[in-house]
Scaffold this active site. Structure first.
Site, mmCIF file in Angstrom:
data_model
loop_
_atom_site.group_PDB
_atom_site.id
_atom_site.type_symbol
_atom_site.label_atom_id
_atom_site.label_comp_id
_atom_site.label_asym_id
_atom_site.label_seq_id
_atom_site.Cartn_x
_atom_site.Cartn_y
_atom_site.Cartn_z
ATOM 1 N N HIS A 54 0.688 5.070 1.512
ATOM 2 C CA HIS A 54 -0.086 5.889 2.449
ATOM 3 C C HIS A 54 0.526 7.284 2.503
ATOM 4 C CE1 HIS A 54 -2.605 6.805 5.893
ATOM 5 N NE2 HIS A 54 -1.537 7.327 6.463
ATOM 6 N N ASN A 67 0.853 -1.192 0.000
ATOM 7 C CA ASN A 67 0.000 0.000 0.000
ATOM 8 C C ASN A 67 0.883 1.235 0.000
ATOM 9 O OD1 ASN A 67 -2.331 1.694 0.358
ATOM 10 N ND2 ASN A 67 -1.857 1.835 2.552
ATOM 11 N N SER A 93 4.523 6.877 2.512
ATOM 12 C CA SER A 93 5.178 5.620 2.881
ATOM 13 C C SER A 93 4.607 4.463 2.081
ATOM 14 C CB SER A 93 4.922 5.293 4.368
ATOM 15 O OG SER A 93 5.275 6.368 5.210
ATOM 16 N N ASP A 130 -2.646 0.484 8.362
ATOM 17 C CA ASP A 130 -1.501 1.386 8.158
ATOM 18 C C ASP A 130 -0.335 1.083 9.096
ATOM 19 O OD1 ASP A 130 -2.865 2.721 6.124
ATOM 20 O OD2 ASP A 130 -3.726 4.186 7.494
HETATM 21 N N1 NHR Z 1 -6.552 -2.932 4.973
HETATM 22 C C1 NHR Z 1 -5.820 -3.435 5.976
HETATM 23 N N2 NHR Z 1 -6.267 -4.555 6.559
HETATM 24 N N3 NHR Z 1 -4.649 -2.897 6.398
HETATM 25 C C2 NHR Z 1 -4.220 -1.763 5.829
HETATM 26 O O1 NHR Z 1 -3.079 -1.241 6.261
HETATM 27 C C3 NHR Z 1 -4.966 -1.155 4.779
HETATM 28 C C4 NHR Z 1 -6.146 -1.790 4.382
HETATM 29 C C5 NHR Z 1 -6.942 -1.225 3.370
HETATM 30 C C6 NHR Z 1 -6.572 -0.035 2.798
HETATM 31 C C7 NHR Z 1 -5.113 1.972 2.684
HETATM 32 C C8 NHR Z 1 -5.305 2.984 3.827
HETATM 33 C C9 NHR Z 1 -4.451 4.208 3.631
HETATM 34 O O2 NHR Z 1 -3.366 4.120 3.058
HETATM 35 C C10 NHR Z 1 -5.415 0.611 3.218
HETATM 36 C C11 NHR Z 1 -4.594 0.042 4.186
HETATM 37 C C12 NHR Z 1 -9.066 3.287 3.871
HETATM 38 C C13 NHR Z 1 -9.326 3.717 5.168
HETATM 39 C C14 NHR Z 1 -10.737 3.922 5.667
HETATM 40 O O3 NHR Z 1 -10.934 4.375 6.767
HETATM 41 C C15 NHR Z 1 -8.251 3.880 6.007
HETATM 42 C C16 NHR Z 1 -6.948 3.663 5.559
HETATM 43 C C17 NHR Z 1 -6.711 3.241 4.254
HETATM 44 C C18 NHR Z 1 -7.766 3.060 3.416
HETATM 45 N N4 NHR Z 1 -11.772 3.561 4.873
HETATM 46 C C19 NHR Z 1 -13.163 3.636 5.203
HETATM 47 C C20 NHR Z 1 -13.740 2.212 5.455
HETATM 48 O O4 NHR Z 1 -14.647 2.119 6.281
HETATM 49 C C21 NHR Z 1 -13.983 4.221 4.060
HETATM 50 C C22 NHR Z 1 -13.561 5.612 3.712
HETATM 51 C C23 NHR Z 1 -14.107 6.100 2.384
HETATM 52 O O5 NHR Z 1 -14.751 5.323 1.640
HETATM 53 O O6 NHR Z 1 -13.854 7.271 2.064
HETATM 54 O O7 NHR Z 1 -13.280 1.249 4.829
HETATM 55 O O8 NHR Z 1 -4.826 5.306 4.134
HETATM 56 C C1 GAR Z 2 -2.771 9.031 -2.844
HETATM 57 O O1 GAR Z 2 -2.286 10.192 -2.225
HETATM 58 C C2 GAR Z 2 -2.637 7.862 -1.900
HETATM 59 O O2 GAR Z 2 -1.476 7.901 -1.116
HETATM 60 C C3 GAR Z 2 -3.844 8.059 -1.044
HETATM 61 O O3 GAR Z 2 -4.861 8.478 -1.909
HETATM 62 C C4 GAR Z 2 -4.293 9.108 -3.058
HETATM 63 C C5 GAR Z 2 -4.724 8.357 -4.275
HETATM 64 O O4 GAR Z 2 -4.416 9.051 -5.421
HETATM 65 N N1 GAR Z 2 -4.220 6.832 -0.417
HETATM 66 C C6 GAR Z 2 -4.955 6.797 0.663
HETATM 67 O O5 GAR Z 2 -5.273 7.789 1.268
HETATM 68 C C7 GAR Z 2 -5.366 5.424 1.053
HETATM 69 N N2 GAR Z 2 -6.297 5.506 2.107
HETATM 70 P P1 GAR Z 2 -4.498 8.345 -6.840
HETATM 71 O O6 GAR Z 2 -5.837 7.676 -6.945
HETATM 72 O O7 GAR Z 2 -4.384 9.498 -7.791
HETATM 73 O O8 GAR Z 2 -3.356 7.376 -6.935
#
Ligand code: NHR
Ligand code: GAR
Length: 223
Positions: A111, A109, A138, A147
């Site tokens: 982040h 991923n 990262s 994360d």
């Molecule tokens: N899944 C796991 N198990 N572990 C991680 O480290 C993950 C993952 C899924 C996605 C990306 C992550 C980021 O880089 C990621 C890492 C979504 C949310 C979230 O709160 C948080 C972090 C990340 C991705 N999502 C809400 C949910 O309920 C929905 C938010 C929305 O739709 O806008 O899934 O930041």
């Molecule tokens: C990027 O900044 C990525 O790091 C972030 O969303 C953007 C996606 O841009 N990811 C998250 O926040 C995951 N929760 P993109 O669709 O243009 O690649």
């Protein structure tokens, strides 16, 4: 040896996806992209995939009752491609433990923060509110805890006094497009592995994440 394959999960604009597509075309990444999968039908990144004749698949989150059934559908679809690597590129749905254990050690991923700082959402706002001088992105292996999986590489940008959430996000995103293809290429080339929850690069444990700073790669021995 057979060509390695990648499946990419997106939710939005897909600029990281585009950077990965470009790196595959430039042969920086020695793999093919089997499919791009989105949880939303309106993700702009789907169009980027279609333009390159990459299989673009929607598994619509609105059509599933709960996280378990959604993740089962996602697992079944991904399994049809038997990918070497799954790449989350702006994928905005938390993945269940079942998903993570099914694809253990092979999900990356990106982040938008210098983890472990600012997990979760709205990272640029949080960095500004905390008056940070440095911010960044990262690349990490995905583990059950959000994360919190082992970090491979980070890119650092200075926070400017004039920065807004949008200007900071844009500068970070630009560097995401550098470090994500780099980390993916390492993985595909067999240089990057997870062992005992530690990151190995070229068979050496990374004591700290690799750092991309001022257009240079710095490894832990040196910083
Ligand atoms: N899944 C796991 N198990 N572990 C991680 O480290 C993950 C993952 C899924 C996605 C990306 C992550 C980021 O880089 C990621 C890492 C979504 C949310 C979230 O709160 C948080 C972090 C990340 C991705 N999502 C809400 C949910 O309920 C929905 C938010 C929305 O739709 O806008 O899934 O930041
Ligand atoms: C990027 O900044 C990525 O790091 C972030 O969303 C953007 C996606 O841009 N990811 C998250 O926040 C995951 N929760 P993109 O669709 O243009 O690649």
């Amino acid at each position: 040896m057979a060509q390695k394959t990648i499946v990419i999960l997106i939710s939005g604009s897909g600029t990281n996806l585009q950077a990965i597509i470009d790196a595959v075309k430039a042969e920086q990444i020695d793999a093919s992209i089997s499919a791009v999968i989105s949880n939303r039908a309106d993700a702009k990144g789907l169009e980027r995939a279609r333009q390159q004749h990459i299989n673009a698949v929607v598994i619509d989150q609105n059509k599933y009752q709960d996280r378990v059934s959604y993740d089962q559908a996602l697992i079944s679809e991904i399994d049809t491609y038997k990918p070497d690597l799954i790449v989350l590129a702006g994928f905005m749905r938390i993945l269940s433990d079942e998903f993570i254990s099914h694809f253990q050690h092979s999900i990356l991923n990106i982040h938008p923060s210098l983890l472990p700082e600012f997990k979760g959402l709205h990272t640029h706002r949080k960095a500004l509110e905390a008056s940070k001088q440095q911010h960044g992105a990262s690349v990490h292996f995905v583990s059950n805890e959000l994360d919190s999986g082992p970090v491979v590489i980070q890119a650092e940008v200075p926070v400017l006094a004039t920065d807004t959430e949008a200007s900071l996000a844009e500068r970070v995103l630009h560097l995401e497009h550098v470090i994500y293809p780099m980390a993916i290429a390492w993985y595909i080339d067999g240089r990057l592995k997870l062992n005992d929850n530690k990151v190995l690069l070229d068979n050496k444990v990374l004591r700290r994440p690799a750092l991309w700073k001022a257009d240079q790669l710095i490894l832990s021995e040196q910083h």
